[in-house]
Design a protein around this motif. Structure first.
Motif, PDB file in Angstrom:
ATOM      1  N   CYS A 187       0.871  -1.130  -0.079  1.00  0.00           N
ATOM      2  CA  CYS A 187      -0.072  -0.074  -0.096  1.00  0.00           C
ATOM      3  C   CYS A 187       0.859   1.208  -0.091  1.00  0.00           C
ATOM      4  O   CYS A 187       2.015   1.328   0.910  1.00  0.00           O
ATOM      5  N   PRO A 188       0.548   2.127  -1.019  1.00  0.00           N
ATOM      6  CA  PRO A 188       1.541   3.330  -1.045  1.00  0.00           C
ATOM      7  C   PRO A 188       1.480   4.163   0.170  1.00  0.00           C
ATOM      8  O   PRO A 188       2.239   4.724   0.454  1.00  0.00           O
ATOM      9  N   VAL A 189       0.365   4.248   0.730  1.00  0.00           N
ATOM     10  CA  VAL A 189       0.045   4.905   1.980  1.00  0.00           C
ATOM     11  C   VAL A 189       1.053   4.534   3.233  1.00  0.00           C
ATOM     12  O   VAL A 189       1.665   5.445   3.825  1.00  0.00           O
ATOM     13  N   PHE A 192      -0.760   3.844   9.229  1.00  0.00           N
ATOM     14  CA  PHE A 192      -1.946   3.401   8.362  1.00  0.00           C
ATOM     15  C   PHE A 192      -1.530   1.757   7.925  1.00  0.00           C
ATOM     16  O   PHE A 192      -0.658   1.672   7.068  1.00  0.00           O
ATOM     17  N   PRO A 245      -3.666  -1.168   6.362  1.00  0.00           N
ATOM     18  CA  PRO A 245      -4.893  -1.572   5.816  1.00  0.00           C
ATOM     19  C   PRO A 245      -5.342  -2.967   6.454  1.00  0.00           C
ATOM     20  O   PRO A 245      -6.428  -3.312   6.581  1.00  0.00           O
ATOM     21  N   CYS A 255      -7.038   5.669   3.503  1.00  0.00           N
ATOM     22  CA  CYS A 255      -6.865   4.964   2.192  1.00  0.00           C
ATOM     23  C   CYS A 255      -7.493   5.938   1.021  1.00  0.00           C
ATOM     24  O   CYS A 255      -8.329   6.481   0.717  1.00  0.00           O
ATOM     25  N   LEU A 256      -6.390   5.661  -0.081  1.00  0.00           N
ATOM     26  CA  LEU A 256      -6.696   6.824  -1.157  1.00  0.00           C
ATOM     27  C   LEU A 256      -7.504   6.141  -2.154  1.00  0.00           C
ATOM     28  O   LEU A 256      -7.799   6.707  -3.094  1.00  0.00           O
ATOM     29  N   GLU A 257      -8.074   4.900  -1.937  1.00  0.00           N
ATOM     30  CA  GLU A 257      -8.599   4.260  -3.182  1.00  0.00           C
ATOM     31  C   GLU A 257      -7.726   4.165  -4.595  1.00  0.00           C
ATOM     32  O   GLU A 257      -8.320   4.519  -5.291  1.00  0.00           O
ATOM     33  N   CYS A 258      -6.579   3.816  -4.272  1.00  0.00           N
ATOM     34  CA  CYS A 258      -5.581   4.061  -5.627  1.00  0.00           C
ATOM     35  C   CYS A 258      -5.834   2.720  -6.337  1.00  0.00           C
ATOM     36  O   CYS A 258      -5.091   2.701  -7.126  1.00  0.00           O
ATOM     37  N   TYR A 259      -6.260   1.669  -5.594  1.00  0.00           N
ATOM     38  CA  TYR A 259      -6.294   0.416  -6.188  1.00  0.00           C
ATOM     39  C   TYR A 259      -5.190  -0.504  -6.507  1.00  0.00           C
ATOM     40  O   TYR A 259      -5.151  -1.583  -7.233  1.00  0.00           O
ATOM     41  N   THR A 260      -4.198  -0.144  -6.037  1.00  0.00           N
ATOM     42  CA  THR A 260      -2.880  -0.653  -5.787  1.00  0.00           C
ATOM     43  C   THR A 260      -3.191  -2.194  -5.467  1.00  0.00           C
ATOM     44  O   THR A 260      -2.702  -3.119  -5.982  1.00  0.00           O
ATOM     45  N   CYS A 261      -3.647  -2.288  -4.233  1.00  0.00           N
ATOM     46  CA  CYS A 261      -3.753  -3.561  -3.740  1.00  0.00           C
ATOM     47  C   CYS A 261      -4.759  -4.494  -4.629  1.00  0.00           C
ATOM     48  O   CYS A 261      -4.675  -5.582  -4.569  1.00  0.00           O
ATOM     49  N   MET A 264      -8.853  -3.850  -1.237  1.00  0.00           N
ATOM     50  CA  MET A 264      -9.168  -3.511   0.011  1.00  0.00           C
ATOM     51  C   MET A 264     -10.116  -2.143  -0.263  1.00  0.00           C
ATOM     52  O   MET A 264     -10.516  -1.684   0.400  1.00  0.00           O
ATOM     53  N   ALA A 265      -9.983  -1.698  -1.321  1.00  0.00           N
ATOM     54  CA  ALA A 265     -10.396  -0.310  -1.768  1.00  0.00           C
ATOM     55  C   ALA A 265     -12.015  -0.089  -1.674  1.00  0.00           C
ATOM     56  O   ALA A 265     -12.549   0.687  -0.794  1.00  0.00           O
ATOM     57  N   PHE A 299     -12.784  -0.051   2.012  1.00  0.00           N
ATOM     58  CA  PHE A 299     -12.423   1.261   2.646  1.00  0.00           C
ATOM     59  C   PHE A 299     -13.593   2.266   2.187  1.00  0.00           C
ATOM     60  O   PHE A 299     -14.208   2.826   2.949  1.00  0.00           O
TER      61      PHE A 299
HETATM   62  S1  SF4 Z   1      -6.848   1.153  -2.292  1.00  0.00           S
HETATM   63 FE1  SF4 Z   1      -5.379  -0.414  -1.331  1.00  0.00          FE
HETATM   64  S2  SF4 Z   1      -3.323   0.133  -1.768  1.00  0.00           S
HETATM   65 FE2  SF4 Z   1      -4.646   2.106  -2.269  1.00  0.00          FE
HETATM   66  S3  SF4 Z   1      -4.591   3.204  -0.416  1.00  0.00           S
HETATM   67 FE3  SF4 Z   1      -6.289   1.945  -0.099  1.00  0.00          FE
HETATM   68  S4  SF4 Z   1      -5.636   0.346   0.968  1.00  0.00           S
HETATM   69 FE4  SF4 Z   1      -3.766   1.253   0.153  1.00  0.00          FE
END
Ligand code: SF4
Ligand code: SF4
Ligand code: SF4
Length: 447
Positions: free
Chosen positions: A324-326, A333, A335, A359-365, A375-376, A379
């Motif tokens: 997770c970039p955060v 943080f 997740p 959570c930035l909802e970046c969808y990396t996970c 996990m986006a 969250f």
């Molecule tokens: S979407 Fe996943 S990777 Fe992106 S910030 Fe949220 S938990 Fe972290």
């Protein structure tokens, strides 16, 4: 050995803990087992008190008990670590010391008995694990232990000495934990897991040392937020229940409900604590039962908003833990830990704590997830619940209000646009949007 065998209760269970016998009989019934009981048994016998005095009497008594079962043409299951250890040791010893076996058989012949050592001796946890299997046991549960933190104490004589016992790993066992886990509980590992209960010290006049063993493990369990300790031996039960009660009377701050494995299974199968005599424990199991009920309510609440099976899968995976970039820039943080808290039934705590907004909802996970879970979405849903409860950051409801009123989150800077030679933008649709949404609200209200 499958579902028909002799049961050897030993003497501690019927004499001191008949509720363990009751719970185990109820469990056997539920599993469709036919148990046989033969008259004429003696104590297994206990090792410290009998073998230290007279090894010959020890092996003779053990061989006689086994010969009675052998004569009935059965194998044997025992719910006592001590009896299991005695029988296993006797079998192992008499297999090699055939001279002593001959002497014992001469004695047994006077009672028309013969010890060959061929019958199978199983501990009841071993039978559950190896003959039934954790999955089958769990498949009969009406209610699981979701959200409960349960630790296991195996007891030395279920596992060692390995040359005689040979069941689970003598130093890193897992088979009882697999059953507890299959029943839906979170199995808690703890540093003193393999420490002996120390109960035998009571039998040789070392009361303070015995209590010290008990205290050390109980504090360790409390430090690990354990809701209950599961044991599979009446002597271990005695040590952690009765001696814990003694510590409580001395105003020590210990409170860890102790459950025998068959009691745990009975509860999962829908039997009431009263039916199986759990009120006879010295340390009340009520805190465990209360928390279990609360966690069941939590699970219902969680299931209204989330796919609990997916959360569980994600929790047991944790493969994207460090991606997770955060969390790379803000280690507070985590997740995956938030997912675990949800699985542990801590929805309200997660909402109140507020980390979910990171959570930035970046969808990396999601991109990295081999199961396409990510996990986006969890969250996003958590944020929705938080806002419903008025628990979000102030900027969120303010921005939402602005959007609903104007259809935008910012007005164009006309002077800057003019300076850059940009034409005025066409009229925005904010009013139309606002009208549509207010109509939607009215139509919702009319439903
Ligand atoms: S979407 Fe996943 S990777 Fe992106 S910030 Fe949220 S938990 Fe972290
Ligand atoms: S090991 Fe303990 S409980 Fe089992 S029969 Fe012997 S004394 Fe009784
Ligand atoms: S999001 Fe996917 S990879 Fe990450 S922990 Fe959950 S299941 Fe595993």
């Amino acid at each position: 050995m499958n579902k028909e065998f002799a049961v050897f209760w030993g003497c501690t269970i019927p004499a001191r803990f008949p509720f363990i016998e009751k719970a185990t009989r109820v469990m056997f019934d539920d599993l469709g087992v036919k148990v046989h009981e033969q008259p004429g048994h003696t104590c297994c016998p206990e090792g410290t008190l009998v073998k230290a005095n007279d090894p010959d009497a020890f092996y003779t008594a053990a061989a006689r008990n086994l010969a009675i079962i052998e004569k009935a043409g059965l194998d044997v299951v025992t719910p006592c670590n001590g009896c299991y250890s005695t029988f296993k040791e006797a079998q192992s010893h008499l297999r090699t010391d055939w001279r002593q076996a001959d002497v014992i058989n001469e004695r047994l012949a006077k009672e028309d008995l013969h010890y060959s050592g061929d019958i199978e001796v199983m501990h009841f946890a071993e039978w559950l694990s190896d003959s039934m299997g954790a999955a089958l046991i769990a498949s009969k549960a009406k209610k699981n232990f979701w959200g409960m933190r349960i630790a296991v104490h195996y007891g030395c004589h279920l596992l060692r000495p390995q040359p005689a016992v040979r069941w689970d790993d003598p130093l890193h066992p897992k088979k009882v934990e697999e059953i507890v886990s299959a029943l839906g509980a979170r199995v808690v590992d703890y540093p003193t897991k393999m420490q002996c209960c120390g109960g035998a010290l009571d039998r040789v006049g070392q009361r303070d040392s015995s209590l010290a063993f008990c205290r050390r493990k109980l504090y360790d369990l409390q430090n690990n937020d354990v809701d209950a300790l599961v044991v599979v031996c009446p002597s271990c039960f005695q040590q952690f229940d009765l001696n814990q009660a003694a510590l409580q009377r001395a105003n020590e701050n210990v409170n860890v409900p102790i459950l025998y494995l068959s009691e745990l299974i009975d509860l999962a199968y829908g039997h009431t604590p009263e039916e199986i005599g759990m009120d006879m424990h010295r340390v009340s199991v009520q805190p465990f039962l209360d928390k279990w009920e609360a966690r069941s309510a939590d699970k219902t609440k969680l299931a209204l908003n989330f796919d609990v099976a997916l959360l569980n899968k994600c929790d047991s995976c944790r493969a994207c833990k460090d991606d997770c970039p955060v969390c790379k820039v803000d280690p507070t943080f985590q997740p995956n830990d938030i997912i675990r808290d949800l699985v542990d039934g801590k929805l309200d705590e997660v909402i109140a704590e507020g980390q979910l907004w990171k959570c930035l909802e970046c969808y990396t996970c999601l991109e990295l997830c081999h199961s396409e879970i990510g996990m986006a979405e969890t969250f996003r849903k958590l944020k929705e619940i938080a806002i419903e409860q008025g628990a979000g950051p102030e900027s969120v409801p303010q921005s939402y209000k602005m959007f609903m009123e104007t259809g935008t989150l910012g007005k164009p800077k006309q002077s800057a646009r003019k300076k850059l030679g940009l034409d005025p933008l066409p009229e925005d649709g904010g009013d139309a949007m606002s009208r549509i949404m207010s109509n939607t609200d009215e139509s919702k209200g009319a439903e």
